[in-house]
Design an enzyme around this catalytic site. Structure first.
Site, PDB file in Angstrom:
ATOM      1  N   TRP A  61      40.060  42.571  37.943  1.00 23.66           N
ATOM      2  CA  TRP A  61      40.676  42.253  39.233  1.00 23.66           C
ATOM      3  C   TRP A  61      40.085  40.988  39.826  1.00 23.66           C
ATOM      4  O   TRP A  61      40.795  40.193  40.451  1.00 23.66           O
ATOM      5  CB  TRP A  61      40.563  43.435  40.190  1.00 23.66           C
ATOM      6  CG  TRP A  61      41.271  44.631  39.643  1.00 23.66           C
ATOM      7  CD1 TRP A  61      40.724  45.795  39.186  1.00 23.66           C
ATOM      8  CD2 TRP A  61      42.696  44.762  39.438  1.00 23.66           C
ATOM      9  NE1 TRP A  61      41.706  46.639  38.722  1.00 23.66           N
ATOM     10  CE2 TRP A  61      42.922  46.034  38.856  1.00 23.66           C
ATOM     11  CE3 TRP A  61      43.782  43.926  39.688  1.00 23.66           C
ATOM     12  CZ2 TRP A  61      44.192  46.487  38.531  1.00 23.66           C
ATOM     13  CZ3 TRP A  61      45.062  44.373  39.357  1.00 23.66           C
ATOM     14  CH2 TRP A  61      45.256  45.640  38.797  1.00 23.66           C
ATOM     15  N   ASP A 112      37.071  42.306  47.970  1.00 24.60           N
ATOM     16  CA  ASP A 112      38.116  43.242  47.573  1.00 24.60           C
ATOM     17  C   ASP A 112      37.475  44.607  47.422  1.00 24.60           C
ATOM     18  O   ASP A 112      36.663  44.830  46.529  1.00 24.60           O
ATOM     19  CB  ASP A 112      38.732  42.769  46.245  1.00 24.60           C
ATOM     20  CG  ASP A 112      39.795  43.714  45.706  1.00 24.60           C
ATOM     21  OD1 ASP A 112      40.012  44.795  46.299  1.00 24.60           O
ATOM     22  OD2 ASP A 112      40.397  43.374  44.669  1.00 24.60           O
ATOM     23  N   LYS A 162      43.970  54.643  47.092  1.00 23.98           N
ATOM     24  CA  LYS A 162      42.849  55.285  46.405  1.00 23.98           C
ATOM     25  C   LYS A 162      41.984  56.105  47.361  1.00 23.98           C
ATOM     26  O   LYS A 162      41.771  57.289  47.149  1.00 23.98           O
ATOM     27  CB  LYS A 162      42.021  54.231  45.663  1.00 23.98           C
ATOM     28  CG  LYS A 162      42.834  53.563  44.560  1.00 23.98           C
ATOM     29  CD  LYS A 162      42.098  52.463  43.849  1.00 23.98           C
ATOM     30  CE  LYS A 162      43.005  51.846  42.793  1.00 23.98           C
ATOM     31  NZ  LYS A 162      42.372  50.755  42.041  1.00 23.98           N
TER      32      LYS A 162
END
Length: 361
Positions: free
Chosen positions: A102, A172, A196
């Site tokens: 990511w 992030d 999540k």
């Protein structure tokens, strides 16, 4: 659903009390005759949901007044481009720490919009560790530093964040948001998809320091401008109303459970159960992450050979476990134990892993 043990990496489990409350009130909110997703986002009823969720997030995350809380869309991935569009100016460069797939994607998108550099990286060893990162060594023209706090694919997590110097730090936190308290003095912006630890897919949480916000590009289309979204209280366009509603319920649930502090205690206890099985298995199970970088959210491991791995995953599926496959890019196995995953489910998985090992040695 009582026989399903959901360890999906995302979208993932939502707390059972949240689902029950949503079932009872979401489709006729406060006896209005309207479901949450039917009502006008300009109505007092929805504003109660919207600003209530923001306020509860501020409370449980101890967010200082000098930060704005935003509800955006497009997933955390859209932030990969929005961040450089807003903060990477001419004659500047953005500095990225690479700890997994990511962060690589964030770097790649930013590179299409301006100059970037890799400050530090653990790619040399399959992203098994968190690299040493010194923010005092940044050059004067660095616009911001970008980190990824938890790496779902490789199962690593920053144990602590580096101390901020003179350059804004953006993180992030898509896979460990609301799982531990944050050193807000060392952060200028965090962002996370909701699916999540903060509810359901569709809403992206952004917490941004007001002083950073003031430096954002004024020449962007409004839909890509953090300034515009902050000015409009995240109501510039129609927000993902149902997802914001679920985020508010999740924040309330966390508060009722004892706050983010309790989420962190539970996360550590659940992760320790599975790591103990791995560590005591004499290499029957082999963890990917180095000990100092182990994630409390995503536990990644391999078995001795591919056939044994397939048998493990097949038997796990028959036993009611969902989502134990590793990411398609790396294979293996992965236990994603987010806030909503009950301790009991982790205990059942631990016992299954021990039993499988005993049968297949």
């Amino acid at each position: 659903m009582t026989n399903v043990y959901n360890f999906n990496a995302g979208p993932s489990s939502i707390p059972a009390p949240v689902l029950e409350k949503a079932k009872n009130e979401m489709f006729n909110f406060e006896q209005s005759g309207m479901a949450v997703m039917e009502m006008s986002h300009r109505s007092p009823l929805y504003e109660k949901i919207h600003f209530g969720a923001m306020d509860q997030l501020r409370k449980i995350y101890h967010i200082p007044d000098e930060f704005e809380v935003l509800f955006l869309q497009g997933g955390a991935s859209l932030q990969f481009s929005m961040i450089p569009l807003n903060f990477l100016g001419k004659n500047q460069k953005a500095s990225y720490v690479l700890t997994g797939s990511w962060s690589e994607k964030a770097l790649k998108e930013a590179s299409a919009l301006g100059e970037v550099e890799t400050l530090s990286s653990s790619k040399d060893n399959q992203y098994k560790y968190i690299p040493e990162t010194d923010l005092s060594q940044l050059s004067e023209n660095v616009a911001y530093v970008h980190l990824t706090s938890n790496n779902t694919i490789f199962g690593t997590q920053w144990p602590t964040f580096p101390k901020k110097k003179n350059v804004p730090v953006i993180v992030d936190m898509s896979s460990d948001v609301l799982s531990r308290n944050l050193p807000w003095e060392d952060l200028d912006m965090i962002y996370a998809g909701g699916q999540k630890n903060a509810g359901m897919a569709g809403v992206t949480l952004v917490v941004i320091r007001k002083s950073l916000l003031e430096t954002a590009n004024d020449e962007l289309p409004p839909s890509l401008s953090y300034k515009q979204h902050a000015k409009s209280d995240s109501l510039y366009n129609t927000p993902p109303t149902a997802a914001v509603y679920i985020t508010g319920l999740v924040a309330n649930w966390i508060d009722e459970c004892g706050g983010v502090e309790e989420m962190n205690r539970r996360a550590r206890a659940k992760a320790e159960m599975i790591y103990n099985v791995i560590d005591e298995s004499n290499d029957f199970y082999t963890g990917h992450a180095e000990f100092s970088a182990r994630s409390t959210m995503n536990i990644t491991f391999r078995l001795a050979d591919e056939q044994l791995e397939k048998a493990f995953l097949s038997e796990a599926k028959e036993a009611g476990f969902v989502g134990l496959n590793g990411h398609r890019s790396v294979g293996g196995c992965r236990v994603s134990s987010y806030n909503a995953v009950p301790l009991k489910h982790v205990e059942v998985l631990r016992d299954f892993m021990i039993d499988f090992m005993k049968k297949n040695r």
